[in-house]
Design a protein around this motif. Sequence first.
Motif, PDB file in Angstrom:
ATOM      1  N   MET A   1       5.302   5.725  -2.352  1.00  0.00           N
ATOM      2  CA  MET A   1       4.301   5.934  -3.394  1.00  0.00           C
ATOM      3  C   MET A   1       4.581   4.981  -4.551  1.00  0.00           C
ATOM      4  SD  MET A   1       3.369   9.446  -5.467  1.00  0.00           S
ATOM      5  CE  MET A   1       3.234  10.414  -3.982  1.00  0.00           C
ATOM      6  N   LYS A   2       3.584   4.179  -4.904  1.00  0.00           N
ATOM      7  CA  LYS A   2       3.769   3.167  -5.943  1.00  0.00           C
ATOM      8  C   LYS A   2       2.581   3.201  -6.892  1.00  0.00           C
ATOM      9  CE  LYS A   2       4.687  -1.810  -6.509  1.00  0.00           C
ATOM     10  NZ  LYS A   2       4.845  -3.109  -5.803  1.00  0.00           N
ATOM     11  N   ILE A   3       2.847   3.089  -8.193  1.00  0.00           N
ATOM     12  CA  ILE A   3       1.786   3.072  -9.205  1.00  0.00           C
ATOM     13  C   ILE A   3       1.545   1.624  -9.627  1.00  0.00           C
ATOM     14  CG2 ILE A   3       0.998   3.938 -11.431  1.00  0.00           C
ATOM     15  CD1 ILE A   3       1.433   6.081  -9.275  1.00  0.00           C
ATOM     16  N   ILE A   4       0.273   1.205  -9.548  1.00  0.00           N
ATOM     17  CA  ILE A   4      -0.122  -0.150  -9.925  1.00  0.00           C
ATOM     18  C   ILE A   4      -1.032  -0.056 -11.141  1.00  0.00           C
ATOM     19  CG2 ILE A   4      -1.229  -2.279  -9.171  1.00  0.00           C
ATOM     20  CD1 ILE A   4       1.188  -1.560  -7.488  1.00  0.00           C
ATOM     21  N   GLN A   5      -0.684  -0.765 -12.198  1.00  0.00           N
ATOM     22  CA  GLN A   5      -1.538  -0.816 -13.376  1.00  0.00           C
ATOM     23  C   GLN A   5      -2.570  -1.916 -13.218  1.00  0.00           C
ATOM     24  OE1 GLN A   5       1.194  -1.295 -16.694  1.00  0.00           O
ATOM     25  NE2 GLN A   5       1.238   0.913 -17.031  1.00  0.00           N
ATOM     26  N   GLY A   6      -3.811  -1.595 -13.569  1.00  0.00           N
ATOM     27  CA  GLY A   6      -4.867  -2.585 -13.505  1.00  0.00           C
ATOM     28  C   GLY A   6      -4.609  -3.742 -14.461  1.00  0.00           C
ATOM     29  N   GLU A   7      -5.139  -4.906 -14.103  1.00  0.00           N
ATOM     30  CA  GLU A   7      -4.947  -6.119 -14.897  1.00  0.00           C
ATOM     31  C   GLU A   7      -6.294  -6.561 -15.466  1.00  0.00           C
ATOM     32  OE1 GLU A   7      -3.434 -10.748 -14.167  1.00  0.00           O
ATOM     33  OE2 GLU A   7      -3.309  -9.255 -12.559  1.00  0.00           O
ATOM     34  N   GLY A 184      -2.591   4.412   7.448  1.00  0.00           N
ATOM     35  CA  GLY A 184      -1.527   3.440   7.199  1.00  0.00           C
ATOM     36  C   GLY A 184      -1.504   2.911   5.786  1.00  0.00           C
ATOM     37  N   VAL A 185      -2.702   2.723   5.173  1.00  0.00           N
ATOM     38  CA  VAL A 185      -2.831   2.209   3.807  1.00  0.00           C
ATOM     39  C   VAL A 185      -3.793   3.130   3.055  1.00  0.00           C
ATOM     40  CG1 VAL A 185      -3.475   0.256   2.363  1.00  0.00           C
ATOM     41  CG2 VAL A 185      -2.506  -0.147   4.634  1.00  0.00           C
ATOM     42  N   ASN A 186      -3.341   3.638   1.902  1.00  0.00           N
ATOM     43  CA  ASN A 186      -4.135   4.620   1.158  1.00  0.00           C
ATOM     44  C   ASN A 186      -4.129   4.282  -0.326  1.00  0.00           C
ATOM     45  OD1 ASN A 186      -4.288   6.825   3.485  1.00  0.00           O
ATOM     46  ND2 ASN A 186      -2.183   6.081   3.367  1.00  0.00           N
ATOM     47  N   LEU A 187      -5.334   4.253  -0.915  1.00  0.00           N
ATOM     48  CA  LEU A 187      -5.498   3.900  -2.320  1.00  0.00           C
ATOM     49  C   LEU A 187      -6.118   5.071  -3.059  1.00  0.00           C
ATOM     50  CD1 LEU A 187      -7.207   0.421  -1.756  1.00  0.00           C
ATOM     51  CD2 LEU A 187      -4.746   0.895  -1.859  1.00  0.00           C
ATOM     52  N   VAL A 188      -5.499   5.437  -4.170  1.00  0.00           N
ATOM     53  CA  VAL A 188      -6.046   6.471  -5.055  1.00  0.00           C
ATOM     54  C   VAL A 188      -6.214   5.830  -6.425  1.00  0.00           C
ATOM     55  CG1 VAL A 188      -5.720   8.747  -6.079  1.00  0.00           C
ATOM     56  CG2 VAL A 188      -4.888   8.299  -3.756  1.00  0.00           C
ATOM     57  N   GLY A 209      -7.386   4.254 -14.909  1.00  0.00           N
ATOM     58  CA  GLY A 209      -7.141   2.827 -14.935  1.00  0.00           C
ATOM     59  C   GLY A 209      -6.007   2.371 -14.051  1.00  0.00           C
ATOM     60  N   ASP A 210      -5.284   3.341 -13.443  1.00  0.00           N
ATOM     61  CA  ASP A 210      -4.136   3.016 -12.597  1.00  0.00           C
ATOM     62  C   ASP A 210      -4.404   3.416 -11.150  1.00  0.00           C
ATOM     63  OD1 ASP A 210      -2.828   2.067 -14.809  1.00  0.00           O
ATOM     64  OD2 ASP A 210      -1.590   3.857 -15.094  1.00  0.00           O
ATOM     65  N   LEU A 211      -3.684   2.760 -10.253  1.00  0.00           N
ATOM     66  CA  LEU A 211      -3.803   2.992  -8.820  1.00  0.00           C
ATOM     67  C   LEU A 211      -2.516   3.583  -8.283  1.00  0.00           C
ATOM     68  CD1 LEU A 211      -5.388   2.243  -6.057  1.00  0.00           C
ATOM     69  CD2 LEU A 211      -3.841   0.281  -6.016  1.00  0.00           C
ATOM     70  N   CYS A 212      -2.646   4.609  -7.461  1.00  0.00           N
ATOM     71  CA  CYS A 212      -1.517   5.132  -6.703  1.00  0.00           C
ATOM     72  C   CYS A 212      -1.677   4.618  -5.267  1.00  0.00           C
ATOM     73  CB  CYS A 212      -1.492   6.654  -6.730  1.00  0.00           C
ATOM     74  SG  CYS A 212      -0.105   7.375  -5.806  1.00  0.00           S
ATOM     75  N   PHE A 213      -0.725   3.821  -4.827  1.00  0.00           N
ATOM     76  CA  PHE A 213      -0.754   3.223  -3.493  1.00  0.00           C
ATOM     77  C   PHE A 213       0.267   3.924  -2.611  1.00  0.00           C
ATOM     78  CE2 PHE A 213       1.676  -0.087  -1.054  1.00  0.00           C
ATOM     79  CZ  PHE A 213       0.868  -0.064   0.059  1.00  0.00           C
ATOM     80  N   LEU A 214      -0.190   4.403  -1.455  1.00  0.00           N
ATOM     81  CA  LEU A 214       0.683   5.114  -0.536  1.00  0.00           C
ATOM     82  C   LEU A 214       0.542   4.550   0.863  1.00  0.00           C
ATOM     83  CD1 LEU A 214      -1.111   7.520  -2.287  1.00  0.00           C
ATOM     84  CD2 LEU A 214       0.868   8.813  -1.528  1.00  0.00           C
ATOM     85  N   GLU A 215       1.670   4.385   1.529  1.00  0.00           N
ATOM     86  CA  GLU A 215       1.632   4.164   2.958  1.00  0.00           C
ATOM     87  C   GLU A 215       1.765   5.530   3.625  1.00  0.00           C
ATOM     88  OE1 GLU A 215       3.170   0.040   4.110  1.00  0.00           O
ATOM     89  OE2 GLU A 215       4.543   0.665   2.514  1.00  0.00           O
ATOM     90  N   ASP A 216       1.676   5.558   4.936  1.00  0.00           N
ATOM     91  CA  ASP A 216       1.561   6.827   5.657  1.00  0.00           C
ATOM     92  C   ASP A 216       2.713   7.776   5.319  1.00  0.00           C
ATOM     93  OD1 ASP A 216       0.985   8.856   7.356  1.00  0.00           O
ATOM     94  OD2 ASP A 216       1.093   7.685   9.185  1.00  0.00           O
TER      95      ASP A 216
END
Length: 269
Positions: A1-7, A184-188, A209-216
């Motif tokens: 689980m990784k949090i990505i901030q928008g640019e 396999g690839v999931n975007l929230v 404004g942020d994305l939570c990226f998860l693999e399975d």
Amino acid sequence: MKIIQGEKVKDGAGVSINRVIGGRGLNHINPFLMLDEFRSDDSKDYEAGFPMHPHRGMETITYMVKGSFTHRDSRGNQGNLNEGEVQWMTAGKGILHEEMPAMKDGELWGYQLWVNLPKELKMTEPRYSHLKVEDMPLVKEEGVSIKLISGKYLHHEGPAKPYYPVDYMDVRFNGGTFKRKLKGVNLVYVHSGEITVKTKNHSVNVNAGDLCFLEDEGIISIYGENSGILFISAEKLDEPVAKYGPIVMNTMEEVMQAVDDFNNGDFEK
């Protein structure tokens, strides 16, 4: 689980965008190549639009939450994309496409997602699917509503028929929980408020404004109050990615051939 901030970036002829995928935080995660949010009530942020530009080797999905765009392409197609509607465009072997705001003021709020095409489909014939509001099921559960653009939820199915299977949902929360088996690839992507994302081993709060990226990771559980997300999911596409702007192929030789085709007037042949 990784949090990505928008640019915060500008694209097209100067449109202000929150780039969620395709920037420095997350360049791409195959099959998802780009996710942009354009959202402003200041016309200076969007009035320049996206003048005519080429696409090859991908599908582009434009979801208009508020406001309106006009679109036209090099094959004579044109029309309006209005509030709540979706345009699913398969660029395939090549098309030139333009998207411009059909409004001089007011709030413009929408998304563009780029989905890669498998090698054997990159040079397929271009096609469009224009989804009206009434085409997309709105599934309501306790404290949650799900607008289903593509994929399945319970006994409902979204109307989009992408070449590469993608689940795409706009989920709104009012004190409820959304549960989903992960691929396999999931975007929230959180577009409103704050949510809590839980899997078997992790829990995290994610802000607008942020994305939570998860693999399975099995089952995901998302809770929110007065909040909303885009939930986008697919299996991984285990193929090499070579890209130059809106041209996405498997090798740089194929990309350079696309550039040559464009310069020589052979892009759509």
